[in-house]
Design a protein around this motif. Structure first.
Motif, mmCIF file in Angstrom:
data_model
loop_
_atom_site.group_PDB
_atom_site.id
_atom_site.type_symbol
_atom_site.label_atom_id
_atom_site.label_comp_id
_atom_site.label_asym_id
_atom_site.label_seq_id
_atom_site.Cartn_x
_atom_site.Cartn_y
_atom_site.Cartn_z
ATOM 1 N N UNK A 99 0.803 -1.308 0.048
ATOM 2 C CA UNK A 99 -0.157 0.053 0.040
ATOM 3 C C UNK A 99 0.712 1.162 0.091
ATOM 4 N N UNK A 100 2.058 1.261 0.553
ATOM 5 C CA UNK A 100 2.909 2.520 0.553
ATOM 6 C C UNK A 100 3.988 2.203 -0.660
ATOM 7 N N UNK A 101 4.573 1.085 -0.608
ATOM 8 C CA UNK A 101 5.834 0.887 -1.488
ATOM 9 C C UNK A 101 5.576 0.845 -3.099
ATOM 10 N N UNK A 102 4.323 0.581 -3.162
ATOM 11 C CA UNK A 102 3.852 0.404 -4.668
ATOM 12 C C UNK A 102 3.789 1.983 -5.235
ATOM 13 N N UNK A 103 3.008 2.857 -4.449
ATOM 14 C CA UNK A 103 3.028 4.036 -4.917
ATOM 15 C C UNK A 103 4.314 4.850 -4.874
ATOM 16 N N UNK A 104 5.169 4.499 -3.958
ATOM 17 C CA UNK A 104 6.448 4.915 -3.759
ATOM 18 C C UNK A 104 7.227 4.716 -5.005
ATOM 19 N N UNK A 105 7.372 3.325 -5.598
ATOM 20 C CA UNK A 105 8.010 2.823 -6.533
ATOM 21 C C UNK A 105 7.270 3.491 -7.925
#
Length: 349
Positions: free
Chosen positions: A153-159
């Protein structure tokens, strides 16, 4: 034989069930983790309803759950000495296949990465098995519920923001869908200096939440003059980058229209619906790009945990509710119906 409760997806026929299964034993290079928290993602809903299907699963069923945090419970053979029982960890949402050409040559990226809770057993269970390469150490002051959602939920948009789109400070950004991925995208775009940040969502509550998370403006996706609103908010330039965080086909056509010259549309939300670009001549003439995105890059989860360690990020607002693992079906139903407009529901075994 010791058993545990697990949330299992049966593929033929497609059905979600909760039942007792054997407690797994860690193999070479693996650890067993006692799960403390596991996120419920819209991808889990789509796996259950059949709109998503595992690509590499070789058995007829799988334990769901790709957002997982807990405590190391047992070490298998050949696990490096840096890990020990009792360590607080989050689990990466996937791992390398070890078989594709890039893996054989020790190159990046893996061409056929496996996803936890999709291609192999995940964390909707009392215990989960994880390769030691997928463990991320957690600081003592990062709660398990918040830590569990970082690997997707956080790392996907960060990537999507820092990798695929390579957003730079001062670039204008639009986020379609202010739910589990989109709310964090707004927060992270603020962190990297995007401006203005425009959230687009049909739900008034989601738009209000986006403003609370740092959006400069929030528009109704159903507004007939949405494109004009976006161009007005960007001084007539249009968006430098737009993110589909909803996985909705109509969103993509709408977002492309809001891009300025050289603008990028990044597809982070997943949908099996066809991708269509009605004005392909305009796409070419204005040098627009459509980019696919999935997951995050090696090191992204560790970076985000470090940012939380230094109090640059806080995800306490992201936890909408906690439910016992035995009520996983209820959590799925609530997310499907968007009851309470949740960001993340958390299962606790």
């Amino acid at each position: 034989m010791a058993t545990m409760l697990a949330g299992r997806l049966e593929l033929d026929p497609r059905k979600f069930v909760l039942r007792e299964v054997p407690v797994p034993e860690p193999g070479p290079g693996e650890v067993r983790v006692r799960v403390k928290a596991a996120g419920v993602c819209l991808s889990d809903v789509h796996l259950i309803d059949g709109s998503l299907t595992p690509l590499f699963l070789q058995v007829p069923e799988v334990t769901l759950g790709h957002e997982v945090a807990g405590v190391v419970d047992a070490l298998g053979p050949d696990v490096p000495g840096g890990w020990q029982e009792g360590d607080r960890v989050a689990l990466l949402a996937g791992e390398r296949c070890g078989r594709c050409a890039n893996c054989i040559r020790f190159q990046a990226p893996c061409l056929q990465g496996r996803t936890r809770g999709v291609d192999y057993d995940g964390g909707w269970a009392e215990y989960a098995i994880a390769s030691q390469h997928t463990l991320v150490a957690l600081p003592d002051d990062l709660p398990f519920d918040q830590a569990s959602i970082v690997p997707d939920a956080v790392s996907t948009p960060w990537g999507a923001i820092t990798g695929t789109a390579q957003v730079r400070p001062g670039q204008s950004a639009g986020v379609w869908g202010a739910g589990g991925l989109g709310a964090h995208a707004v927060q992270l775009l603020r962190l990297v200096g995007a401006a203005p940040i425009i959230a687009v969502d049909p739900l008034a509550a989601a738009r209000e939440r986006a403003l609370e998370f740092g959006a400069d403006a929030a528009f109704d996706a159903s507004a007939p003059d949405l494109v004009q609103q976006v161009f007005a908010a960007t001084g007539g330039r249009g968006l430098d980058v737009a993110f589909d965080m909803a996985g909705v086909a109509a969103v993509r056509e709408q977002a492309v229209k809001c891009l300025g010259f050289g603008g990028k549309l990044v597809l982070a939300g997943l949908t099996p619906a066809p991708l269509t670009v009605p004005d392909s001549i305009g796409l070419s003439f204005l040098h627009k790009q459509v980019l696919g995105h999935y997951g995050s890059a090696p090191g992204d989860v560790e970076t985000l945990v470090d940012l939380a360690r230094h109090h640059r990020l806080d995800w306490s607002r992201s936890i909408s509710d906690h439910l016992p693992l035995a009520e996983a079906a209820t959590a799925v139903d609530r997310l499907t119906r968007k009851e309470g407009n949740p960001i993340r529901l958390i299962l606790e075994p």
